[in-house]
Design a protein around this motif. Structure first.
Motif, PDB file in Angstrom:
ATOM      1  N   TYR A   1       0.892  -1.172   0.000  1.00  0.00           N
ATOM      2  CA  TYR A   1       0.000   0.000   0.000  1.00  0.00           C
ATOM      3  C   TYR A   1       0.927   1.218   0.000  1.00  0.00           C
ATOM      4  O   TYR A   1       1.358   1.683   1.054  1.00  0.00           O
ATOM      5  CB  TYR A   1      -0.898   0.018   1.235  1.00  0.00           C
ATOM      6  N   SER A   2       1.267   1.683  -1.187  1.00  0.00           N
ATOM      7  CA  SER A   2       2.355   2.658  -1.316  1.00  0.00           C
ATOM      8  C   SER A   2       2.113   3.966  -0.574  1.00  0.00           C
ATOM      9  O   SER A   2       3.052   4.520   0.003  1.00  0.00           O
ATOM     10  CB  SER A   2       2.663   2.931  -2.787  1.00  0.00           C
ATOM     11  N   ASP A   3       0.893   4.483  -0.540  1.00  0.00           N
ATOM     12  CA  ASP A   3       0.654   5.741   0.167  1.00  0.00           C
ATOM     13  C   ASP A   3       0.847   5.572   1.673  1.00  0.00           C
ATOM     14  O   ASP A   3       1.389   6.453   2.343  1.00  0.00           O
ATOM     15  CB  ASP A   3      -0.726   6.316  -0.150  1.00  0.00           C
ATOM     16  N   ILE A   4       0.463   4.433   2.208  1.00  0.00           N
ATOM     17  CA  ILE A   4       0.667   4.158   3.632  1.00  0.00           C
ATOM     18  C   ILE A   4       2.157   3.962   3.911  1.00  0.00           C
ATOM     19  O   ILE A   4       2.699   4.514   4.870  1.00  0.00           O
ATOM     20  CB  ILE A   4      -0.160   2.931   4.063  1.00  0.00           C
TER      21      ILE A   4
ATOM     22  N   ASP B   1       4.619   5.197   2.264  1.00  0.00           N
ATOM     23  CA  ASP B   1       5.295   6.500   2.156  1.00  0.00           C
ATOM     24  C   ASP B   1       5.202   7.288   3.456  1.00  0.00           C
ATOM     25  O   ASP B   1       6.180   7.886   3.901  1.00  0.00           O
ATOM     26  CB  ASP B   1       4.703   7.319   1.009  1.00  0.00           C
ATOM     27  N   GLY B   2       4.036   7.273   4.091  1.00  0.00           N
ATOM     28  CA  GLY B   2       3.883   7.966   5.373  1.00  0.00           C
ATOM     29  C   GLY B   2       4.740   7.351   6.461  1.00  0.00           C
ATOM     30  O   GLY B   2       5.403   8.050   7.229  1.00  0.00           O
TER      31      GLY B   2
ATOM     32  N   LYS C   1      -8.472   0.826   5.663  1.00  0.00           N
ATOM     33  CA  LYS C   1      -7.508   1.816   5.180  1.00  0.00           C
ATOM     34  C   LYS C   1      -7.529   3.092   6.014  1.00  0.00           C
ATOM     35  O   LYS C   1      -6.485   3.717   6.227  1.00  0.00           O
ATOM     36  CB  LYS C   1      -7.754   2.139   3.714  1.00  0.00           C
TER      37      LYS C   1
ATOM     38  N   ASP D   1      -4.308   4.952   7.481  1.00  0.00           N
ATOM     39  CA  ASP D   1      -3.950   6.336   7.154  1.00  0.00           C
ATOM     40  C   ASP D   1      -3.615   7.141   8.407  1.00  0.00           C
ATOM     41  O   ASP D   1      -2.618   7.865   8.434  1.00  0.00           O
ATOM     42  CB  ASP D   1      -5.091   7.023   6.385  1.00  0.00           C
TER      43      ASP D   1
END
Length: 183
Positions: free
Chosen positions: A29-32, A34-35, A123, A127
């Protein structure tokens, strides 16, 4: 909600010699991811630690990557980052349990690992936990690794060997108090 609960954050450890950490992240899950990665990097940089980053396909590969890296490299510690979101099958339990257990076993062998693999229901939970301005679990995992590194270094400075004395420490032999043996 867990984010409204207060908790204690330990002061950042300080080091008298350089620290090198490997961050192993799964961008499934690339956006997660990244954070989590942003938070981990910020914490390591604030402590003056150097780091490398490697990516693995999923959470199950992270412990294996850490084990391989430990045998082949000279890192002081590791940060494991990823996310497992509950789905419709029991695969969630397998991935959560096995990745966590493998990291724990590596830790019990003496590796300094901060576990930032999120295990969440959805998700939205991920997040909130991954966001550096939110719960910053990536930063928390990096902080955990730093605290373990500090503890390991403190233990290595005590001179408490296992079976052998460190070079330069005198050992008295049977005989005189000054260590000279008598015949």
């Amino acid at each position: 909600m867990a984010s409204s609960q207060e908790h204690t954050v330990l002061p950042r450890p300080t080091f008298d010699r350089p620290v090198k950490v490997l961050i192993v992240v799964s961008p499934y899950y690339s956006d997660i991811a990244d954070g989590l990665l942003t938070g981990a990097k910020a914490e390591l940089e604030a402590a003056g630690a150097g780091y490398d980053v490697v990516e693995m396909p999923g959470a199950l590969e992270i412990p294996t990557a850490i084990g391989i890296s430990d045998r082949q490299n000279n890192y002081d510690g590791y940060v494991a980052l990823g996310c497992v979101i509950r789905g419709e099958t029991t695969h969630y339990e397998t991935v959560c349990n096995d990745s966590s257990r493998a990291l724990q076993l590596l830790g019990l062998q003496g590796l300094c690992i901060g576990n930032g693999i999120l295990t969440v229901e959805n998700k939205e939970q991920a997040d909130v936990r991954a966001a550096p301005e939110g719960q910053n679990k990536g930063g928390g995992a990096a902080a955990a690794a730093l605290h373990l590194i500090a503890l390991a270094r403190k233990g290595s400075q005590t001179g408490k060997g296992i079976g052998f004395k460190p070079l330069g420490q005198d050992t008295l032999m049977a005989g005189d108090a000054d260590g000279k043996t008598t015949a």
